[in-house]
Scaffold this motif. Sequence first.
Motif, PDB file in Angstrom:
ATOM      1  N   LYS A  97       0.806  -1.223   0.000  1.00 35.03           N
ATOM      2  CA  LYS A  97       0.000   0.000   0.000  1.00 35.03           C
ATOM      3  C   LYS A  97       0.842   1.277   0.000  1.00 35.03           C
ATOM      4  N   LEU A  98       2.141   1.136  -0.239  1.00 37.94           N
ATOM      5  CA  LEU A  98       3.010   2.315  -0.249  1.00 37.94           C
ATOM      6  C   LEU A  98       2.656   3.226  -1.426  1.00 37.94           C
ATOM      7  N   PRO A  99       2.329   4.497  -1.163  1.00 45.68           N
ATOM      8  CA  PRO A  99       1.965   5.399  -2.264  1.00 45.68           C
ATOM      9  C   PRO A  99       3.162   5.788  -3.113  1.00 45.68           C
ATOM     10  N   GLY A 100       2.917   5.989  -4.398  1.00 50.26           N
ATOM     11  CA  GLY A 100       3.946   6.506  -5.282  1.00 50.26           C
ATOM     12  C   GLY A 100       4.042   8.011  -5.145  1.00 50.26           C
ATOM     13  N   SER A 101       4.656   8.656  -6.122  1.00 46.36           N
ATOM     14  CA  SER A 101       4.837  10.107  -6.050  1.00 46.36           C
ATOM     15  C   SER A 101       3.737  10.866  -6.777  1.00 46.36           C
ATOM     16  N   ARG A 102       2.896  10.152  -7.520  1.00 48.64           N
ATOM     17  CA  ARG A 102       1.853  10.827  -8.277  1.00 48.64           C
ATOM     18  C   ARG A 102       0.607  11.030  -7.416  1.00 48.64           C
ATOM     19  N   ASN A 103       0.049  12.182  -7.493  1.00 42.67           N
ATOM     20  CA  ASN A 103      -1.187  12.451  -6.758  1.00 42.67           C
ATOM     21  C   ASN A 103      -2.398  12.125  -7.630  1.00 42.67           C
ATOM     22  N   LYS A 104      -2.391  10.905  -8.143  1.00 43.45           N
ATOM     23  CA  LYS A 104      -3.520  10.455  -8.948  1.00 43.45           C
ATOM     24  C   LYS A 104      -3.657   8.948  -8.788  1.00 43.45           C
ATOM     25  N   HIS A 105      -4.792   8.424  -9.161  1.00 46.88           N
ATOM     26  CA  HIS A 105      -5.075   7.002  -9.048  1.00 46.88           C
ATOM     27  C   HIS A 105      -4.504   6.248 -10.257  1.00 46.88           C
ATOM     28  N   PRO A 106      -3.922   5.053 -10.083  1.00 43.33           N
ATOM     29  CA  PRO A 106      -3.705   4.357  -8.807  1.00 43.33           C
ATOM     30  C   PRO A 106      -2.452   4.856  -8.090  1.00 43.33           C
ATOM     31  N   ARG A 107      -2.568   5.065  -6.790  1.00 44.10           N
ATOM     32  CA  ARG A 107      -1.473   5.620  -5.996  1.00 44.10           C
ATOM     33  C   ARG A 107      -0.493   4.562  -5.511  1.00 44.10           C
ATOM     34  N   SER A 108      -0.926   3.303  -5.449  1.00 44.88           N
ATOM     35  CA  SER A 108      -0.096   2.254  -4.879  1.00 44.88           C
ATOM     36  C   SER A 108      -0.265   0.964  -5.674  1.00 44.88           C
ATOM     37  N   LEU A 109       0.552  -0.033  -5.371  1.00 46.85           N
ATOM     38  CA  LEU A 109       0.399  -1.330  -6.016  1.00 46.85           C
ATOM     39  C   LEU A 109      -0.907  -1.995  -5.596  1.00 46.85           C
ATOM     40  N   PHE A 110      -1.369  -1.686  -4.420  1.00 47.90           N
ATOM     41  CA  PHE A 110      -2.666  -2.177  -3.953  1.00 47.90           C
ATOM     42  C   PHE A 110      -3.784  -1.669  -4.873  1.00 47.90           C
ATOM     43  N   HIS A 111      -3.736  -0.369  -5.171  1.00 46.99           N
ATOM     44  CA  HIS A 111      -4.739   0.217  -6.061  1.00 46.99           C
ATOM     45  C   HIS A 111      -4.562  -0.298  -7.494  1.00 46.99           C
ATOM     46  N   ALA A 112      -3.295  -0.503  -7.891  1.00 42.30           N
ATOM     47  CA  ALA A 112      -3.053  -1.026  -9.235  1.00 42.30           C
ATOM     48  C   ALA A 112      -3.664  -2.413  -9.391  1.00 42.30           C
ATOM     49  N   LYS A 113      -3.480  -3.257  -8.409  1.00 38.88           N
ATOM     50  CA  LYS A 113      -4.051  -4.608  -8.464  1.00 38.88           C
ATOM     51  C   LYS A 113      -5.576  -4.546  -8.503  1.00 38.88           C
ATOM     52  N   ALA A 114      -6.153  -3.638  -7.725  1.00 40.97           N
ATOM     53  CA  ALA A 114      -7.603  -3.498  -7.697  1.00 40.97           C
ATOM     54  C   ALA A 114      -8.158  -3.052  -9.045  1.00 40.97           C
ATOM     55  N   ASN A 115      -7.282  -2.425  -9.860  1.00 41.53           N
ATOM     56  CA  ASN A 115      -7.704  -1.932 -11.172  1.00 41.53           C
ATOM     57  C   ASN A 115      -7.206  -2.813 -12.314  1.00 41.53           C
ATOM     58  N   GLY A 116      -6.805  -4.030 -11.980  1.00 37.53           N
ATOM     59  CA  GLY A 116      -6.427  -4.973 -13.020  1.00 37.53           C
ATOM     60  C   GLY A 116      -4.948  -5.171 -13.219  1.00 37.53           C
TER      61      GLY A 116
END
Length: 375
Positions: A97-116
């Motif tokens: 769940k570590l956020p990247g540097s971009r202030n946009k979605h997906p922010r983390s690998l967790f969000h990336a996985k949730a989006n495919g």
Amino acid sequence: MYRSRDIAVQLSERIKELSKKILAETGRDELNIMNFCGTHEWTITHYGLRSLMPPSVNLVAGPGCPVCITPGYYIDILIDASFERNTIVITYGDAFKLPGSRNKHPRSLFHAKANGGNVKVVYSFQDAVKEAVREPGKKHVFLAVGFETTMPATAIPLVSGKIPRNLYILSAYRLTPPIMRFLLEKHPEIRLDGIIAPGHVSAVIGANSWRFVAEEYGIPIVVSGFEPLDVVLSIYMILKSIEEGRPRLMNEYTRVVNPDGNTYALKAISEAYTVKDSYWRGIGSVPLSGAVHSPRYSNYDYLESMGFKETITDDKHPGCICDKVVLGLAKPTQCPLFMKACTPNNPYGPCMVSSEGTCRIWAENMPVLHGAVLK
């Protein structure tokens, strides 16, 4: 027969006496002792060790969380990679769940996985090797996060020739003695009277790696174990060293740590990796604090194989003071987002992501903290 708790209480009384004597002799108002390990901070917080200390002894959490200081740029790269055809990104759960540097979605690998995105969480590097062997037709990219403690996990298989060619490593490894020197030289406003050195790291690099702290900076330092009694005893040893006027390196964790460390692991690390100046999230570039693959193993290096250049991005998120928390300049409770917009279930800043992050530790031990840290 004394129990550990009885001994800890007795030591706390001696700590009160010693600190009172030291302050009277020096004219100081407080003594600051910093730990450099997330597990030490967990022990201090979870067992309420701050409540055993006199108000004049301030236990400061330092840069003990490797996930917290991993550059957001690395996460950005891996998020993009997870959406590439035939590419699988592999990470430890602490960095999921570590956020990247971009202030946009997906922010983390967790969000990336949730989006495919194709992201897998593993318990060990050996699990990553098994994943790559199981699917030889796909590229696998492992996010190697950690201090010296976890470096042997990739170094030993590398030098043993046991890594399949479809497995790449993005090395986010960082070294702890350089950040300790950096903090002492670049942030003198954090007046440290003693340091608790990380036990896990020291089991690899050896107690002697910290001798420079006492010899060059005149600060007593103790390599400590992780039981509550270990930590309380280490604090007592530091104060005793101050009282005697002899700042020195001490090893409380002799049951695990020897002076020269794990020579087998160190040999593998030195063969697999070379040291370079590296960026620490929110802190800046720290001299000789990072590890990249040596030329012999550079074909396993994901950044080099893909032609990525090290880039320092603005990976601070608005309102987050994780950088100050990591350096001991602020407490988590001083962050306006703490336990509001930033919680363990929904981390906004990097210090809330990992189980070794100070914000995460404090958030999960709030009942113990009340009345101890918030004094």
